[in-house]
Design a protein around this motif. Structure first.
Motif, mmCIF file in Angstrom:
data_model
loop_
_atom_site.group_PDB
_atom_site.id
_atom_site.type_symbol
_atom_site.label_atom_id
_atom_site.label_comp_id
_atom_site.label_asym_id
_atom_site.label_seq_id
_atom_site.Cartn_x
_atom_site.Cartn_y
_atom_site.Cartn_z
ATOM 1 N N GLN A 108 22.798 -17.881 -14.620
ATOM 2 C CA GLN A 108 23.644 -16.829 -14.992
ATOM 3 C C GLN A 108 24.911 -16.390 -14.207
ATOM 4 O OE1 GLN A 108 23.874 -14.770 -17.628
ATOM 5 N NE2 GLN A 108 21.356 -15.159 -18.629
ATOM 6 N N ILE A 111 27.270 -19.069 -14.773
ATOM 7 C CA ILE A 111 28.216 -18.957 -15.875
ATOM 8 C C ILE A 111 29.146 -17.947 -15.932
ATOM 9 C CG2 ILE A 111 28.184 -18.152 -18.373
ATOM 10 C CD1 ILE A 111 25.176 -19.485 -18.526
ATOM 11 N N HIS A 112 28.606 -16.861 -15.206
ATOM 12 C CA HIS A 112 29.631 -15.731 -15.171
ATOM 13 C C HIS A 112 30.585 -15.827 -14.094
ATOM 14 C CE1 HIS A 112 27.756 -12.978 -17.942
ATOM 15 N NE2 HIS A 112 26.471 -13.514 -17.733
ATOM 16 N N LEU A 142 20.846 -21.806 -23.526
ATOM 17 C CA LEU A 142 21.300 -20.321 -22.910
ATOM 18 C C LEU A 142 22.724 -20.235 -22.998
ATOM 19 C CD1 LEU A 142 20.681 -18.284 -20.896
ATOM 20 C CD2 LEU A 142 21.243 -19.739 -18.727
ATOM 21 N N LEU A 143 23.488 -21.420 -22.922
ATOM 22 C CA LEU A 143 24.880 -21.267 -23.115
ATOM 23 C C LEU A 143 25.282 -20.916 -24.738
ATOM 24 C CD1 LEU A 143 26.245 -24.262 -21.289
ATOM 25 C CD2 LEU A 143 26.792 -21.968 -20.793
ATOM 26 N N GLY A 145 23.415 -18.999 -26.624
ATOM 27 C CA GLY A 145 22.809 -17.671 -26.762
ATOM 28 C C GLY A 145 23.741 -16.643 -25.790
ATOM 29 N N GLU A 146 24.507 -16.938 -24.800
ATOM 30 C CA GLU A 146 25.430 -16.137 -24.206
ATOM 31 C C GLU A 146 26.612 -16.053 -24.990
ATOM 32 O OE1 GLU A 146 24.839 -14.490 -20.824
ATOM 33 O OE2 GLU A 146 23.304 -14.323 -22.209
ATOM 34 N N ARG A 149 28.464 -13.081 -26.551
ATOM 35 C CA ARG A 149 28.779 -11.905 -25.632
ATOM 36 C C ARG A 149 30.029 -12.292 -24.816
ATOM 37 N NH1 ARG A 149 26.945 -10.227 -20.787
ATOM 38 N NH2 ARG A 149 25.270 -11.950 -20.658
ATOM 39 N N LEU A 150 30.115 -13.478 -24.569
ATOM 40 C CA LEU A 150 31.163 -14.005 -23.646
ATOM 41 C C LEU A 150 32.225 -14.316 -24.086
ATOM 42 C CD1 LEU A 150 28.957 -16.250 -21.371
ATOM 43 C CD2 LEU A 150 29.757 -14.185 -20.639
#
Length: 323
Positions: A108, A111-112, A142-143, A145-146, A149-150
Motif C-alpha cells: 500500500q 502504491i501511494h 490489489l492494483l 481493486g485500488e 479510488r486512485l
C-alpha cells in the motif's frame, strides 16, 4: 521530459519527474516476449491517455537482495536492460533501488508513495504474476481493486506461451544453460546478447590463425560452455563470427572467457565495447590432443557457423540509446 530515453532514479528530484505518465512495471530481466506484452499494453494506454509511457524496474534484481550468496544468472545487466527497454518505444525508465528500505515497504505504501505521490501515474500495466511490496503482498488484483479510488487505469497481461510453454526469464536461463539457443531466441523475441570490453588475452588465437576478441562475462553467467555462431555489434557496425565460451581445456582450463573471432575483419579491437548476439549452438567445448587437431576443428566450426548465420534471420537485438 527531454527527448530520448530518460532514466529516473531515486535521486531524481520530484519536480523533474513528469506527472501523469503510464508505466509498465516489472523486473524485465531479458525483456522477453512476456515483458514486451506488458510494455505494449503500457504504450497503447499511453497513446490513449496522450501521455508518455515509462518502465518501472528495480536494481539490483530483488532476487540478488534476498539471496546474496546464491549465484544469480542475469539475462541482462542493468545497462543492457535499459538499452533493450529504450529499443521498445518507451520514453524512459524509472530505476528504483532495491534495498532494505524498499524490501520493507508495504504494498500500500509503495502504491501511494512511489506510484501515486512521487510518479503521479495515470495508468499501469503489469504481468499476471508480478508481485511487489513487503512479503510480496502487492499483486495485480490489489492494483485492480485500488484503481477506481486512485483514479488510474490498470492493465494486467496474461502469460505468453510458445508451443504451450509459458515464457519466463527462468525458462530462458535454462535454455541457455543447455545450449538451446533457438528456444531462448524464440522466448526473447530476438537473439540473446552480452556486452563487454575487449581485453588482452594470451594471444594464442593469433598464432593459430584465429585472432579473437576476448570478453570477460559476469562470473554467474550460466551459458553452456561451447562454440557458437554469433553476430557482433560495434556501434552501428555488424559482423558475423564464431565464438567460444568456456575454460579452454586444451590449454589452461582457466576462468570462463568469451573468445570471439570475427569473419572478414582486420583491425585492433582492444578496449572496444562489443555486443555479441548468440545465433546458434555449434558444439560443446572439447579438449584436443594436439594443436593441429584443434585448428582442424576450428576450421570446421567456422564453416558451420557461417552456414548457421546464412540460414538464420538477419536479426540483432533492437537496442536504444540511454540518456
Amino acid at each position: 521530459m527531454t527527448s530520448g530515453f530518460t532514466v529516473i532514479r531515486d535521486s531524481t528530484p520530484s519536480a523533474a519527474i513528469p506527472k501523469g505518465t503510464v508505466v509498465a512495471m516489472g523486473n524485465f530481466d531479458g525483456v522477453h516476449l512476456g515483458h514486451r506484452a506488458v510494455i505494449a499494453a503500457a504504450l497503447a494506454m499511453g497513446r490513449a491517455h496522450g501521455k508518455p509511457a515509462l518502465a518501472v524496474t528495480f536494481e539490483p534484481h530483488p532476487r540478488s537482495f534476498f539471496s546474496p550468496n546464491s549465484p544469480q544468472f542475469r539475462l541482462s545487466d542493468e545497462t543492457s536492460k535499459l538499452r533493450l527497454l529504450a529499443g521498445t518505444g518507451l520514453a524512459g525508465a524509472v530505476v528504483m533501488t532495491f534495498d532494505k528500505n524498499r524490501a520493507g515497504t508495504t504494498a500500500q505504501d509503495f502504491i501511494h508513495h512511489d506510484l501515486i505521490d512521487r510518479l503521479g501515474i495515470s495508468g499501469i500495466a503489469v504481468g499476471y504474476d508480478f508481485h511487489f511490496g513487503k512479503g510480496r503482498v502487492g499483486s495485480p488484483s490489489l492494483l485492480v481493486g485500488e484503481a477506481p479510488r486512485l483514479g488510474i487505469e490498470v492493465d494486467v497481461q496474461p502469460h505468453v506461451d510458445i508451443d504451450e510453454r509459458p515464457v519466463s526469464s527462468s525458462a530462458i536461463r535454462m535454455a541457455l544453460a543447455e545450449g538451446q539457443i533457438d528456444d531462448a531466441t524464440a522466448m526473447l523475441g530476438g537473439p540473446w546478447f552480452v556486452s563487454g570490453e575487449v581485453i588482452h588475452g594470451e594471444k594464442r588465437g593469433r598464432d593459430l590463425g584465429y585472432p579473437t576478441a576476448n570478453i570477460r562475462l559476469d562470473k554467474n553467467c550460466g551459458l553452456k560452455h561451447g562454440i557458437y555462431a554469433v553476430r557482433v555489434g560495434r556501434g552501428d557496425q555488424r559482423f558475423d563470427g564464431v565464438a567460444s565460451f568456456g575454460r579452454r581445456p586444451t590449454f589452461d582450463n582457466g576462468a570462463p572467457l568469451l573468445e570471439v573471432f570475427l569473419f572478414d575483419f582486420k583491425g585492433d579491437l582492444y578496449g572496444t565495447a562489443l555486443d555479441v548476439a548468440f545465433i546458434g549452438f555449434i558444439r560443446e567445448e572439447l579438449k584436443f590432443d594436439s594443436i593441429e587437431a584443434l585448428v582442424r576443428q576450428m576450421d570446421d566450426d567456422s564453416a558451420r557457423a557461417r552456414a548457421a548465420l546464412a540460414a538464420a534471420p538477419a536479426a540483432f537485438p533492437k537496442l536504444g540509446t540511454i540518456g
